[in-house]
Design a protein around this motif. Structure first.
Motif, PDB file in Angstrom:
ATOM      1  N   GLN A  65       0.740  -1.132  -0.158  1.00 36.77           N
ATOM      2  CA  GLN A  65      -0.078  -0.047  -0.138  1.00 36.77           C
ATOM      3  C   GLN A  65       0.866   1.240   0.053  1.00 36.77           C
ATOM      4  O   GLN A  65       1.993   1.369   0.436  1.00 36.77           O
ATOM      5  N   GLY A  66       0.476   2.361  -0.635  1.00 40.38           N
ATOM      6  CA  GLY A  66       1.213   3.573  -0.588  1.00 40.38           C
ATOM      7  C   GLY A  66       0.441   4.634  -1.172  1.00 40.38           C
ATOM      8  O   GLY A  66      -0.966   4.761  -1.125  1.00 40.38           O
ATOM      9  N   GLU A  67       1.136   5.868  -0.927  1.00 43.68           N
ATOM     10  CA  GLU A  67       0.645   7.338  -1.592  1.00 43.68           C
ATOM     11  C   GLU A  67       1.413   7.541  -2.791  1.00 43.68           C
ATOM     12  O   GLU A  67       2.743   7.805  -2.456  1.00 43.68           O
ATOM     13  N   MET A  68       0.850   7.750  -3.800  1.00 41.55           N
ATOM     14  CA  MET A  68       1.787   8.336  -5.019  1.00 41.55           C
ATOM     15  C   MET A  68       1.608   9.897  -5.072  1.00 41.55           C
ATOM     16  O   MET A  68       0.449  10.080  -4.815  1.00 41.55           O
ATOM     17  N   GLN A  75      -2.711  10.571  -4.216  1.00 44.80           N
ATOM     18  CA  GLN A  75      -3.539   9.363  -4.146  1.00 44.80           C
ATOM     19  C   GLN A  75      -3.048   8.221  -3.638  1.00 44.80           C
ATOM     20  O   GLN A  75      -1.745   7.815  -3.755  1.00 44.80           O
ATOM     21  N   ARG A  76      -3.953   7.401  -2.851  1.00 44.52           N
ATOM     22  CA  ARG A  76      -3.536   6.191  -2.388  1.00 44.52           C
ATOM     23  C   ARG A  76      -3.358   4.843  -3.485  1.00 44.52           C
ATOM     24  O   ARG A  76      -4.219   5.250  -4.567  1.00 44.52           O
ATOM     25  N   GLN A  91       7.700  13.564  -9.132  1.00 46.79           N
ATOM     26  CA  GLN A  91       6.979  12.228  -8.539  1.00 46.79           C
ATOM     27  C   GLN A  91       7.911  11.663  -7.275  1.00 46.79           C
ATOM     28  O   GLN A  91       9.004  11.901  -7.394  1.00 46.79           O
ATOM     29  N   PHE A  92       6.956  11.221  -6.478  1.00 40.71           N
ATOM     30  CA  PHE A  92       7.602  10.193  -5.560  1.00 40.71           C
ATOM     31  C   PHE A  92       6.611   9.409  -4.852  1.00 40.71           C
ATOM     32  O   PHE A  92       5.256   9.626  -5.094  1.00 40.71           O
TER      33      PHE A  92
END
Length: 123
Positions: A65-68, A75-76, A91-92
């Motif tokens: 799971q992450g956050e873009m 966004q998740r 971006q990261f």
């Protein structure tokens, strides 16, 4: 026929801090391929370093799971998500889950170090 096994690809730390294995790259295999394909991992609790590519990139999330973060948007992301990253976007990605965040990266045209800008990390 070319079949590239992930286990046969050397793992290294990419410029953005992710653990990367390049699966396909037209400079590394005798193939007529416009894009490059890599497997990336962001360990639990870590975040890739903000960067931008002059080219387009797509992440396909395999697990975790992450956050873009793309420019000012967040966004998740979760398994099964495909993320389009336009050229020149900052971006990261942050691993916000309890397991490694694993994804595939497609860069078109193929990734070149000269096409990437890594931004200094804030302290």
């Amino acid at each position: 026929m070319l079949i590239q096994k992930l286990s046969a690809c050397a793992e290294f730390v990419a410029g953005d801090g992710t653990l990367l294995r390049e699966l396909l790259h037209p400079d590394k295999q005798p193939i007529d391929l416009r894009y490059s394909l890599a497997h990336a991992i962001v360990p639990v609790g870590q975040t890739s370093i903000p960067h931008a590519l002059k080219t387009t990139e797509v992440y396909y999330i395999l697990s975790g799971q992450g956050e873009m973060h793309i420019n000012d948007e967040v966004q998740r992301v979760e398994p099964g998500d495909a993320v389009y990253i336009p050229p020149d976007a900052t971006q990261f990605i942050q691993n916000s889950g309890v397991e490694p965040l694993i994804f595939i990266c497609i860069v078109d045209p193929a990734w070149r170090q000269s096409d990437e800008t890594i931004y200094p990390q804030s302290s």
